[in-house]
Design a protein around this motif. Structure first.
Motif, PDB file in Angstrom:
ATOM      1  N   LEU A 241     -60.983 -12.892  30.669  1.00 31.34           N
ATOM      2  CA  LEU A 241     -62.000 -11.883  30.372  1.00 31.34           C
ATOM      3  C   LEU A 241     -61.510 -11.000  29.237  1.00 31.34           C
ATOM      4  O   LEU A 241     -60.323 -10.648  29.175  1.00 31.34           O
ATOM      5  CB  LEU A 241     -62.273 -11.016  31.599  1.00 31.34           C
ATOM      6  N   SER A 242     -62.417 -10.618  28.361  1.00 28.10           N
ATOM      7  CA  SER A 242     -62.086  -9.695  27.280  1.00 28.10           C
ATOM      8  C   SER A 242     -63.114  -8.570  27.259  1.00 28.10           C
ATOM      9  O   SER A 242     -64.120  -8.621  27.961  1.00 28.10           O
ATOM     10  CB  SER A 242     -62.062 -10.430  25.933  1.00 28.10           C
ATOM     11  N   GLU A 243     -62.838  -7.559  26.457  1.00 30.10           N
ATOM     12  CA  GLU A 243     -63.635  -6.342  26.327  1.00 30.10           C
ATOM     13  C   GLU A 243     -63.414  -5.432  27.533  1.00 30.10           C
ATOM     14  O   GLU A 243     -63.659  -5.815  28.677  1.00 30.10           O
ATOM     15  CB  GLU A 243     -65.124  -6.632  26.130  1.00 30.10           C
ATOM     16  N   SER A 244     -62.985  -4.228  27.246  1.00 33.41           N
ATOM     17  CA  SER A 244     -62.518  -3.319  28.292  1.00 33.41           C
ATOM     18  C   SER A 244     -63.584  -2.991  29.338  1.00 33.41           C
ATOM     19  O   SER A 244     -63.286  -2.968  30.539  1.00 33.41           O
ATOM     20  CB  SER A 244     -61.982  -2.026  27.673  1.00 33.41           C
TER      21      SER A 244
ATOM     22  N   ASN B 148     -57.276 -15.092  24.574  1.00 31.25           N
ATOM     23  CA  ASN B 148     -58.382 -14.475  23.843  1.00 31.25           C
ATOM     24  C   ASN B 148     -58.247 -14.823  22.367  1.00 31.25           C
ATOM     25  O   ASN B 148     -57.471 -14.199  21.647  1.00 31.25           O
ATOM     26  CB  ASN B 148     -58.384 -12.954  24.027  1.00 31.25           C
ATOM     27  N   PRO B 149     -58.977 -15.823  21.892  1.00 31.66           N
ATOM     28  CA  PRO B 149     -58.839 -16.259  20.500  1.00 31.66           C
ATOM     29  C   PRO B 149     -59.184 -15.173  19.485  1.00 31.66           C
ATOM     30  O   PRO B 149     -58.802 -15.283  18.321  1.00 31.66           O
ATOM     31  CB  PRO B 149     -59.805 -17.447  20.402  1.00 31.66           C
ATOM     32  N   ALA B 150     -59.859 -14.125  19.918  1.00 35.55           N
ATOM     33  CA  ALA B 150     -60.145 -13.014  19.008  1.00 35.55           C
ATOM     34  C   ALA B 150     -58.896 -12.175  18.750  1.00 35.55           C
ATOM     35  O   ALA B 150     -58.870 -11.373  17.813  1.00 35.55           O
ATOM     36  CB  ALA B 150     -61.250 -12.132  19.582  1.00 35.55           C
ATOM     37  N   GLY B 151     -57.867 -12.350  19.589  1.00 36.34           N
ATOM     38  CA  GLY B 151     -56.630 -11.594  19.398  1.00 36.34           C
ATOM     39  C   GLY B 151     -56.759 -10.134  19.730  1.00 36.34           C
ATOM     40  O   GLY B 151     -55.997  -9.302  19.231  1.00 36.34           O
ATOM     41  N   ARG B 152     -57.709  -9.806  20.604  1.00 36.68           N
ATOM     42  CA  ARG B 152     -57.948  -8.405  20.953  1.00 36.68           C
ATOM     43  C   ARG B 152     -57.445  -8.107  22.357  1.00 36.68           C
ATOM     44  O   ARG B 152     -57.404  -8.979  23.217  1.00 36.68           O
ATOM     45  CB  ARG B 152     -59.445  -8.093  20.872  1.00 36.68           C
ATOM     46  N   ILE B 153     -57.058  -6.857  22.538  1.00 31.67           N
ATOM     47  CA  ILE B 153     -56.666  -6.396  23.866  1.00 31.67           C
ATOM     48  C   ILE B 153     -57.627  -5.284  24.298  1.00 31.67           C
ATOM     49  O   ILE B 153     -58.236  -4.637  23.446  1.00 31.67           O
ATOM     50  CB  ILE B 153     -55.209  -5.867  23.880  1.00 31.67           C
TER      51      ILE B 153
ATOM     52  N   TRP C 282     -47.191  -7.007  27.862  1.00 26.70           N
ATOM     53  CA  TRP C 282     -47.179  -6.159  26.674  1.00 26.70           C
ATOM     54  C   TRP C 282     -47.081  -7.035  25.432  1.00 26.70           C
ATOM     55  O   TRP C 282     -46.266  -7.953  25.369  1.00 26.70           O
ATOM     56  CB  TRP C 282     -46.020  -5.178  26.737  1.00 26.70           C
ATOM     57  N   CYS C 283     -47.909  -6.745  24.442  1.00 32.18           N
ATOM     58  CA  CYS C 283     -47.915  -7.585  23.243  1.00 32.18           C
ATOM     59  C   CYS C 283     -48.399  -6.785  22.040  1.00 32.18           C
ATOM     60  O   CYS C 283     -48.896  -5.665  22.175  1.00 32.18           O
ATOM     61  CB  CYS C 283     -48.793  -8.807  23.461  1.00 32.18           C
ATOM     62  N   ASP C 284     -48.231  -7.400  20.870  1.00 30.65           N
ATOM     63  CA  ASP C 284     -48.704  -6.805  19.620  1.00 30.65           C
ATOM     64  C   ASP C 284     -49.874  -7.641  19.106  1.00 30.65           C
ATOM     65  O   ASP C 284     -49.669  -8.729  18.554  1.00 30.65           O
ATOM     66  CB  ASP C 284     -47.572  -6.777  18.585  1.00 30.65           C
ATOM     67  N   PRO C 285     -51.089  -7.160  19.274  1.00 26.12           N
ATOM     68  CA  PRO C 285     -52.246  -7.968  18.849  1.00 26.12           C
ATOM     69  C   PRO C 285     -52.306  -8.182  17.343  1.00 26.12           C
ATOM     70  O   PRO C 285     -52.951  -9.121  16.878  1.00 26.12           O
ATOM     71  CB  PRO C 285     -53.444  -7.149  19.352  1.00 26.12           C
ATOM     72  N   TRP C 286     -51.638  -7.330  16.577  1.00 28.02           N
ATOM     73  CA  TRP C 286     -51.668  -7.460  15.120  1.00 28.02           C
ATOM     74  C   TRP C 286     -50.682  -8.511  14.623  1.00 28.02           C
ATOM     75  O   TRP C 286     -50.691  -8.859  13.445  1.00 28.02           O
ATOM     76  CB  TRP C 286     -51.378  -6.109  14.470  1.00 28.02           C
TER      77      TRP C 286
END
Length: 200
Positions: A62-65, A46-51, A32-36
């Protein structure tokens, strides 16, 4: 495996539902994390900082749901979420769900940073029109009688997107405007995987 996520992201919820439906919960540690907040551990994977972001057993990230969903479906033969016999239909519906998720999420984020008046900008009005068109199309395509005991990625993505719309943008009133879609959605979200991952 590790899955980076939070409780209010529709994209992360899609991945969690896949894990539950595929019986893979015990194979994955939820991070669990806060991407913001530029969470350091998240940025490392994920260097984009996205979940969501998934770290596989061999350390691949891997990224993108939807890409994560494809991977999870491929590593477990239990209850295929993307059955080859329905490939085009499933991906069609998943695309509609993803597009609805995107316009709803971008609306919420734009309002958070620029205020509700951003809806009156050119991009804001474009998002509103897209939202209405997608919901109308889903209403014309989806019927409660179509649902099978198993579930597909397309149905998951669409139901999550509609749930997110009701959660974050209740003024859209899609449930009141589209009773047929409301009935379809109600049946899908009655599944245990949706109940366990409900937005809070």
């Amino acid at each position: 495996m590790q899955l980076f996520l939070n409780a209010t992201s529709p994209y992360a919820r899609l991945a969690r539902i896949l894990l539950l439906e595929k019986g893979m919960v015990d194979d994955v540690t939820l991070r669990w994390c806060d991407p913001w907040a530029d969470d350091k551990a998240l940025l490392e994977v994920n260097p984009a900082g996205r979940i969501p972001a998934l770290v596989t057993d061999d350390g691949t990230t891997l990224s993108e749901s939807l890409l994560i969903a494809v991977y999870l479906d491929s590593v477990s033969s239990r209850l295929p979420m993307i059955p080859t016999s329905q490939l085009a239909d499933v991906l069609h519906l998943a695309g509609l769900g993803q597009n609805l998720m995107d316009v709803a999420f971008n609306t919420v984020i734009a309002r958070k940073h620029y205020g509700a008046e951003i809806d009156q900008s050119e991009l804001g009005r474009r998002r509103q029109r897209a939202m209405q068109r997608i919901v109308e199309q889903l209403n014309s395509e989806l019927h409660e009688s179509q649902l099978a005991p198993s579930i597909t990625l397309g149905e998951i993505a669409t139901a999550v997107a509609l749930d997110y719309l009701a959660f974050r943008l209740p003024e859209v009133h899609w449930r009141e405007a589209y009773p047929q879609l409301k009935a379809w959605h109600g049946t899908v979200i009655s599944r245990d995987s949706f109940q366990q991952t409900a937005f809070v």
